[in-house]
Design an enzyme around this catalytic site. Structure first.
Site, PDB file in Angstrom:
ATOM      1  N   ARG A   4     -21.488  65.345  63.583  1.00  0.00           N
ATOM      2  CA  ARG A   4     -22.761  65.606  62.900  1.00  0.00           C
ATOM      3  C   ARG A   4     -22.435  65.998  61.468  1.00  0.00           C
ATOM      4  NH1 ARG A   4     -25.771  70.030  61.685  1.00  0.00           N
ATOM      5  NH2 ARG A   4     -28.023  69.868  61.919  1.00  0.00           N
ATOM      6  N   LYS A  34     -19.277  73.749  57.042  1.00  0.00           N
ATOM      7  CA  LYS A  34     -19.421  75.087  57.632  1.00  0.00           C
ATOM      8  C   LYS A  34     -18.505  76.117  56.975  1.00  0.00           C
ATOM      9  CE  LYS A  34     -22.006  73.909  61.611  1.00  0.00           C
ATOM     10  NZ  LYS A  34     -22.170  73.765  63.046  1.00  0.00           N
TER      11      LYS A  34
HETATM   12  N1  HH2 Z   1     -25.074  72.949  63.389  1.00  0.00           N
HETATM   13  C1  HH2 Z   1     -26.176  73.269  62.681  1.00  0.00           C
HETATM   14  C2  HH2 Z   1     -27.446  72.913  63.161  1.00  0.00           C
HETATM   15  N2  HH2 Z   1     -27.583  72.216  64.306  1.00  0.00           N
HETATM   16  N3  HH2 Z   1     -26.633  71.145  66.177  1.00  0.00           N
HETATM   17  C3  HH2 Z   1     -25.541  70.819  66.888  1.00  0.00           C
HETATM   18  N4  HH2 Z   1     -25.669  70.105  68.040  1.00  0.00           N
HETATM   19  N5  HH2 Z   1     -24.279  71.160  66.487  1.00  0.00           N
HETATM   20  C4  HH2 Z   1     -24.066  71.871  65.338  1.00  0.00           C
HETATM   21  O1  HH2 Z   1     -22.884  72.191  65.030  1.00  0.00           O
HETATM   22  C5  HH2 Z   1     -25.199  72.247  64.553  1.00  0.00           C
HETATM   23  C6  HH2 Z   1     -26.496  71.863  65.024  1.00  0.00           C
HETATM   24  C7  HH2 Z   1     -26.048  74.024  61.392  1.00  0.00           C
HETATM   25  O2  HH2 Z   1     -25.986  73.180  60.302  1.00  0.00           O
HETATM   26  P1  HH2 Z   1     -27.232  72.736  59.368  1.00  0.00           P
HETATM   27  O3  HH2 Z   1     -28.198  71.906  60.143  1.00  0.00           O
HETATM   28  O4  HH2 Z   1     -26.696  72.078  58.170  1.00  0.00           O
HETATM   29  O5  HH2 Z   1     -27.894  74.097  58.903  1.00  0.00           O
HETATM   30  P2  HH2 Z   1     -29.194  74.905  59.356  1.00  0.00           P
HETATM   31  O6  HH2 Z   1     -29.097  75.297  60.780  1.00  0.00           O
HETATM   32  O7  HH2 Z   1     -29.218  76.093  58.425  1.00  0.00           O
HETATM   33  O8  HH2 Z   1     -30.397  74.010  59.166  1.00  0.00           O
END
Ligand code: HH2
Length: 267
Positions: free
Chosen positions: A242, A206
């Site tokens: 995660r 992040k």
């Molecule tokens: N962060 C992201 C997406 N989903 N879900 C939970 N429960 N907690 C988190 O911190 C979280 C999440 C963001 O990361 P990423 O999936 O890599 O990116 P994107 O939302 O652009 O797909």
């Protein structure tokens, strides 16, 4: 929890796993690397990401969930705000609904979660994905996030979701100032853990890590900071992290555990 984003535009791995064969290969890799659970997402939540229709999101995540389920019994979560996507994912074999809106996106989200009898991860977010980083404001970020999560857990239980199926997530990076909000929240995680539910923590790659590191390094250059933040969460008592980099995180956690065991067996 190993992350696979079946999207063209996710902030850290967008586009890499949009192809079904590449996504399944990544799932196999994360399982071999030691993931205890996989989180499959078909819509990016980053500010400015394109909205995805329900049908397109289902078409992205369901074939992958089905393919993983055909060869592995590992728990699978689906990262979605949409009840119809959660429902389709459950039919395909998912067991946890990871909802960044904490079941607030649709009027029937709570009812569908109760009906599916699935686990739910309720995440804190201030505002909406498109605008959440514009001007986040808190008087006391830890207290406000804890109060929100406690209220959403109550709402879920009132709707019929069993207490033991509820996970909470402070939502690092979701409507939080890079340093002024994310760092105090990470420092105060024990307060969220103290609510009495398993806590899921998403810090992997992040932006706050790039900010702390001074140079605003790109997502795939933030592994050291991701592991440091994950370990600080584990020290505070979170139940799951995660992550995109499963192998390296599992190694860090194994070393952490081995040292903790040596400490507790020290006469
Ligand atoms: N962060 C992201 C997406 N989903 N879900 C939970 N429960 N907690 C988190 O911190 C979280 C999440 C963001 O990361 P990423 O999936 O890599 O990116 P994107 O939302 O652009 O797909």
């Amino acid at each position: 929890m190993g992350v696979i984003n079946v999207t063209p535009d996710s902030f850290s791995d967008g586009g890499r796993f949009a192809d079904p064969a590449a996504a399944l290969a990544q799932a196999r890799r994360l399982i071999a690397d030691g993931a205890d659970m996989l989180d499959i997402g078909g819509e990016s939540t980053r500010p400015g990401a394109a909205l995805v229709s329900q049908d397109d999101e289902i078409a992205r995540v369901v074939p992958l969930i089905r393919a993983i389920r055909a060869e592995s019994s590992l728990p699978i979560s689906v990262d979605t705000m949409k009840p119809a996507v959660a429902r389709a994912a459950f039919v395909a074999g998912a067991t946890l609904w990871n909802d960044v809106t904490a079941l607030r996106h649709a009027p029937d989200s709570l009812a569908v979660a109760a009906e599916l009898g699935c686990g739910v991860a309720l995440m804190h977010m201030q505002g909406e994905p498109g605008t959440m980083q514009a001007e986040p404001r808190y008087n006391d970020v830890v207290a406000e996030v804890a109060d929100f999560l406690a209220a959403r857990a109550e709402a879920a239980m009132a709707a019929g979701v069993a207490r033991e199926r509820i996970w909470l997530d402070p939502g690092i990076g979701f409507g939080k100032h890079m340093l002024d909000h994310n760092l105090p929240l990470l420092a105060g995680l024990d307060r969220i853990v103290g609510l009495g539910f398993p806590v899921l923590l998403g810090v992997s790659r992040k932006s706050f890590i790039g900010a702390v590191d001074g140079g605003g390094r790109a997502g795939d250059q933030r592994l050291g900071g991701s592991i440091a933040a994950a370990l600080s969460g584990v020290a505070a008592g979170v139940a799951a992290v995660r992550v995109h980099d499963v192998r390296e995180t599992v190694q860090a956690l194994r070393v952490w555990d081995a040292i903790a065991q040596a400490r507790s067996s020290d006469p």
